[in-house]
Motif scaffolding. Sequence first.
Motif, short mmCIF file in Angstrom:
data_model
loop_
_atom_site.label_atom_id
_atom_site.label_comp_id
_atom_site.label_asym_id
_atom_site.label_seq_id
_atom_site.Cartn_x
_atom_site.Cartn_y
_atom_site.Cartn_z
N SER A 281 0.83 -1.20 0.00
CA SER A 281 0.00 0.00 0.00
C SER A 281 0.87 1.25 0.00
O SER A 281 1.94 1.28 0.62
N SER A 282 0.41 2.30 -0.66
CA SER A 282 1.14 3.56 -0.69
C SER A 282 1.07 4.31 0.64
O SER A 282 1.86 5.22 0.88
N GLN A 286 1.82 -1.96 6.44
CA GLN A 286 1.67 -3.34 6.92
C GLN A 286 1.02 -4.25 5.87
O GLN A 286 1.04 -5.47 6.02
N LYS A 287 0.46 -3.68 4.82
CA LYS A 287 -0.37 -4.46 3.89
C LYS A 287 0.45 -5.21 2.86
O LYS A 287 1.41 -4.67 2.30
N ARG A 288 0.05 -6.45 2.61
CA ARG A 288 0.57 -7.26 1.51
C ARG A 288 -0.60 -7.51 0.57
O ARG A 288 -1.47 -8.33 0.85
N ASN A 289 -0.62 -6.83 -0.54
CA ASN A 289 -1.75 -6.92 -1.47
C ASN A 289 -1.38 -7.82 -2.65
O ASN A 289 -0.58 -7.44 -3.50
#
Length: 502
Positions: A281-282, A286-289
Motif C-alpha cells: 500500500s502507498s 503493513q499491507k501485503r496486497n
Amino acid sequence: MTSGTFNDTSTFPDPIYKETVLRPLFDGAKDHHVEGFRLIDRAHLVMLHETGILTLEQARPIAQALEAIDREVDVSSLTYTGEVEDFFFLIEKQLRARLGPDLAGRLHTARSRNDIDHTLFKLGLKHRIDPLLKRLVRLAEILASVAERESGTLIVAYTHGQPAQPTVFGHYLSAVLETLLRDIARLEAARDIVDRSPMGAAAITTSGFPIDRELMAHLLGFRRPLQNSYGCIASIDYITSTYSAIELIFLHLGRFIQDLQFWTSFEVGQVYVPNAFVQISSIMPQKRNPVPIEHMRHLSSQTVGRAQAMLTIMHNTPFTDMNDSEGESQGFGYGAFESGGRVLDLLAVLVPSLRIDADRVRQNIRRSCITVTELADSLVRLEGLSFREAHEIAAEVARSVVAVGGDIAGDGYGPFQMAFSRCAGRETRITPVQFGEIVSPENFVAVRNRFGGPAPGALAQAIAGYNLEITQIRSRLTDTETRARAAAQDLQSRFNALLGAR
C-alpha cells in the motif's frame, strides 16, 4: 420525384460511410488478414491451374504478379483512400496494373468474396486458437505438477463460504484441472468446426467450373472442406462454438481465481503469495496486497464479456452471408484471445509459487471442528449406530467444543461421552486415543481412499490419468502443427512450380 427515375449525382463512397465503415474495415483487414489473403490467392491460383481451368501461360504471370505485390507493396504503410472498396479490390487493382484487366480478372474465377471472407476468418481463428490451446495445456501440466507436489498438504475446503471439511491442496487443484481438461476438449471441438474450409462455395452454390475443394482445403491447411456450400457462407457455428468455449474457460478459471482471493485474505490466510506477486500500500505499510489475483479476475471477466458479446452479436441474424459476423465483429472478438492469454500466462507462473500456510490451516481446522463428519461416520462403522443418530452425537460435540473455543481432539472427548450415552443409552467403546485419531485431519483424508477422493492412493491414480490425458492433447496439437507445416510447404512448392522457380 418520379417513380423509377432519380437524378443521382452522388459517387461512391460517401465520405461519412468511408470513415465510419470502409476505413475501419480496411484497417482491420490490414492488421489481421493480410497473410490469409496471400495464402488464399496462391492456393486458388494453384487449384485453378491444376484443374485445367487456367493454363500455365495464364497462371504463371499471375503467380509472378502476386509475388511482386508481396515484395513491392508495404501493406503496413497503406492508408485507405476510398479509391477501392476494400483490401480484396486493392489486390485486384494491383494485379490489373501489372497484368491488364483480362488476365488479372481470371484469378477470381469460381470464387467470391463470400467464401474468401469466411475462409479468412477461419484462418484468423485457427491462428489464435492454437496458441491459446498451447497456453491451456501448459497450465494443465502445471496444475498436475503442483497437485502432485501438494498431494499431502492439508487445507480447509469451504462450502457456502464456511469451513466444511479438510482435504489436501492437490485434491482441490485436481478439481480445477479436471474442469480445465473438459474446457480444453470443448475448445478442441470448436477448432474442429473451424478447421473446415469454405473455399469453393463461391457466392452460395459452388461453381460450374471443375474446382477441387479438397485440394483447396489441403493447401490452406484445413482438415477438410465444409460440405454444404450454403452453410459455408451462412453458418456461423464456427464463431459461436469458439467463443462459447472461451467464455466457459474463463468463467470457470475465474471461480478458481476468486478462491485464491478469498484464501489469501487475512482472515483465512491459508494460501501464501510470494513477495514477487505482492504490492505494498502507498499509505499502509503493513499491507501485503496480492493484486495479480485481482488482475487475473478482472481480465477473466473481460474475456468472458468479450466472448459473450460475440454470441450476442450473432443473435437473431439471418441464416445467410451477412456483415454482422464479418470484419469488425471478427476484430472485436480477437480481444478475448488477448485478455485470456494474459490470464493464462499469469496463472502459469503464480500457481507453482503458491504455498499453503500449514499453521494457519491447522488453526482454522481446530477452530471450525471440520473433522466431525468423520466422527459420525466412524460411529456408524465402529458402534453400529444409524448415521442420523451418529450425526446428532457429532453435532452436539461440535457445538460444545466451539462454545469453549476449544480443539475437538483435546476438548471433545468429554462432550462426546455424554452425548453418546444420552443418544445410544450405553457407554461408548471408543477410547480417548481412538477418538483423537478419528477426528484428526490426517485420518479424515486417509480413509477417503475412494475413486476421486483425496487420499494418497486415489489422488495419485487421478493425477496419473490427468497426465495421460494431457499427453494425448499434446500429441493432437503436434499432429495439427505437423499437418499445417506440410500443407504450407506443399502450397509453396506448387506455387514455386507455377513461378518456374527451380
